[in-house]
Design a protein around this motif. Sequence first.
Motif, PDB file in Angstrom:
ATOM      1  N   ALA A  98       0.878  -1.182   0.000  1.00 46.80           N
ATOM      2  CA  ALA A  98       0.000   0.000   0.000  1.00 46.80           C
ATOM      3  C   ALA A  98       0.912   1.228   0.000  1.00 46.80           C
ATOM      4  CB  ALA A  98      -0.938  -0.018   1.198  1.00 46.80           C
ATOM      5  N   THR A 152      -5.649   1.406  -6.089  1.00 49.23           N
ATOM      6  CA  THR A 152      -6.132   0.172  -5.448  1.00 49.23           C
ATOM      7  C   THR A 152      -6.749  -0.824  -6.436  1.00 49.23           C
ATOM      8  OG1 THR A 152      -8.391   0.983  -5.033  1.00 49.23           O
ATOM      9  CG2 THR A 152      -6.737   1.449  -3.329  1.00 49.23           C
ATOM     10  N   ALA A 202      -9.031  -2.556  -5.489  1.00 48.30           N
ATOM     11  CA  ALA A 202     -10.447  -2.445  -5.127  1.00 48.30           C
ATOM     12  C   ALA A 202     -11.206  -1.520  -6.082  1.00 48.30           C
ATOM     13  CB  ALA A 202     -10.576  -1.941  -3.692  1.00 48.30           C
ATOM     14  N   LEU A 255      -2.987   0.749   6.144  1.00 49.80           N
ATOM     15  CA  LEU A 255      -3.829  -0.357   5.690  1.00 49.80           C
ATOM     16  C   LEU A 255      -4.930  -0.598   6.711  1.00 49.80           C
ATOM     17  CD1 LEU A 255      -3.680  -2.780   3.548  1.00 49.80           C
ATOM     18  CD2 LEU A 255      -2.710  -4.089   5.431  1.00 49.80           C
ATOM     19  N   GLN A 256      -6.132  -0.878   6.225  1.00 46.78           N
ATOM     20  CA  GLN A 256      -7.187  -1.309   7.142  1.00 46.78           C
ATOM     21  C   GLN A 256      -7.169  -2.837   7.190  1.00 46.78           C
ATOM     22  OE1 GLN A 256     -11.054  -0.136   5.671  1.00 46.78           O
ATOM     23  NE2 GLN A 256     -10.936  -1.479   3.907  1.00 46.78           N
ATOM     24  N   ARG A 279     -10.523  -6.211   3.654  1.00 49.71           N
ATOM     25  CA  ARG A 279     -10.432  -5.855   2.243  1.00 49.71           C
ATOM     26  C   ARG A 279     -11.528  -4.897   1.814  1.00 49.71           C
ATOM     27  NH1 ARG A 279     -12.162 -10.812  -0.708  1.00 49.71           N
ATOM     28  NH2 ARG A 279     -11.724  -9.580  -2.553  1.00 49.71           N
ATOM     29  N   SER A 332     -11.724  -1.033   0.172  1.00 48.37           N
ATOM     30  CA  SER A 332     -10.317  -0.591   0.183  1.00 48.37           C
ATOM     31  C   SER A 332     -10.074   0.668  -0.643  1.00 48.37           C
ATOM     32  CB  SER A 332      -9.403  -1.698  -0.343  1.00 48.37           C
ATOM     33  OG  SER A 332      -9.337  -2.738   0.590  1.00 48.37           O
ATOM     34  N   ALA A 335     -11.122   3.389   1.676  1.00 48.89           N
ATOM     35  CA  ALA A 335     -10.196   3.516   2.814  1.00 48.89           C
ATOM     36  C   ALA A 335      -8.928   4.250   2.374  1.00 48.89           C
ATOM     37  CB  ALA A 335      -9.854   2.144   3.386  1.00 48.89           C
TER      38      ALA A 335
END
Length: 503
Positions: free
Chosen positions: A342, A370, A372, A429-430, A433, A436, A439
């Motif tokens: 990340a 990302t 995501a 990072l969270q 997933r 994302s 986030a």
Amino acid sequence: MTTVRVNASDTVSDETGALIIGVHGSPEGLSTAPGAASLDQALDGRLTEILTTVGFRGKAEEIAKIPTFGSIPAPVIVAVGLGDQPDGDYELETLRRAAGAAVRSLAGTATATIALPAATAEQAEAVALGGLLGAYGFTRYRTDGDLRPPVGELVVLSGARGAEEAVRHATTVADSVTLVRDLVNTPPSDLWPARLAEIAEEKGGEAGLSVEVLDEIQLKKGGYGGIVGVGQGSVNPPRLVRLAYTHPEASRTVAFVGKGITFDSGGLSLKPAAAMDWMKSDMGGAGAVLGALLAVARLGLPVNVVGYMCLAENMPSGSAQRPSDVLHTYSGKTVEVLDTDAEGRLVLVDGIARATEDHPDLIVDVATLTGAQIVALGWRTAGVMANDDALREQVVEIAAGQGEGAWGMPLPSELRKGLDSPIADIANLQPERWGSMLAAGIFLREFVPAEVRWAHIDMAGPAFNKGEPHGYTPKGGTGAITRTLIAIAERYAGNGETAETVQ
Ligand code: BES
Ligand code: MN
Ligand code: ZN
């Protein structure tokens, strides 16, 4: 590089290798689009009959090539489908894509004449731009002659007032997008941070930009912990490039910040091979910023624009940052690096924090940030997030005007908690997933002062076309969002009187 010029008459030179026309298809049959009339006459009005015979349906971007056996100066007619006839004006994107698809089918041809609808300067520009972008080819690394060279020259037939200038504008924009595609396609062994910075210096200097480059020593001294941390695992050290364009009549300043990871291996949090083989594209954001600044300068827009390219190579090594390292970023905030993959957000926040020192009216960052984004929106639609709803919608609308897919995404505040770090101000990072892309946006927002209008464009999917070419989009590097950034600068150009209209 492909060149383009306007021909105000509708005569086709006998040097042209192909004549491109538009054709509508509907359940009632085919009909030729404006621009094709004199050709149809030359063929005794039998054009649609001929096309029907070869099974042409007139669907968007469908191509049929018809030999002319000497009946007109061009040896071949390229019919490109435009779909249903529109009720009102043509969608400019329909014209761009049609021109792109037609020109793309003509690789190896020296000169092609485009007789697509171009009754207005806007349409002529769309046709020229689509044609230029569709002509793109990346042949630098081919020795087997398997790739035919792009069309050399395009002639746009248009009698529209202002067509010449509109086509010049298209050329400037296409030059920028072409450069970005070339940079994205260049293998990372030939494009490392210092090399990309050098290219920015070279091209920026030619265009009249002022260019400053911070090397790894200056970055360390200057407190750019994010860029330094991501770059420290590579033998190719990081850079931060600042490109500045100023205009004496400008009343506003726009800042662009681009993610420029020349290769993203993931670092010690190594990516699997299948996710890594196209990570040369991870500098597409910085590329778009460079391309946009060059175009803004070449167009002489009355707006100040500053661009930051946050350049690093993300590699694993004995000197690489470790998961659990804490970085001191340029903003003063500390970040715990839980995942070295990340990394985009780590370099971006240094660029964003530096950009706030220019007191811009808005900051737009652009990044292949990302996976995501691709899960949420697919390959062709970038996610747009912002700390200002009106700005987010404005960016989405501007992108749509360029035919660049983009969609507004929220920054739900409940996601902030997932970024809590037990020891630093924030983690990169969270733990889960889900969400994302958002986030990552939330992470970036933490580094933007509340009074600064900021938008974030996640273009992980759109920056690189892993699939087949379509419209004016080639395989590989696409140059995505470059045109949107240029259009944002154009929107903010002008004197104080129009300032109120841009909110
Ligand atoms: N460069 C990638 C994101 C990416 C993925 C771009 C696919 C283009 C195509 C980015 O640095 C990354 O690795 N993101 C991770 C973040 C995760 C570790 C929180 C991701 O999205 O998987
Ligand atoms: Mn990564
Ligand atoms: Zn990355």
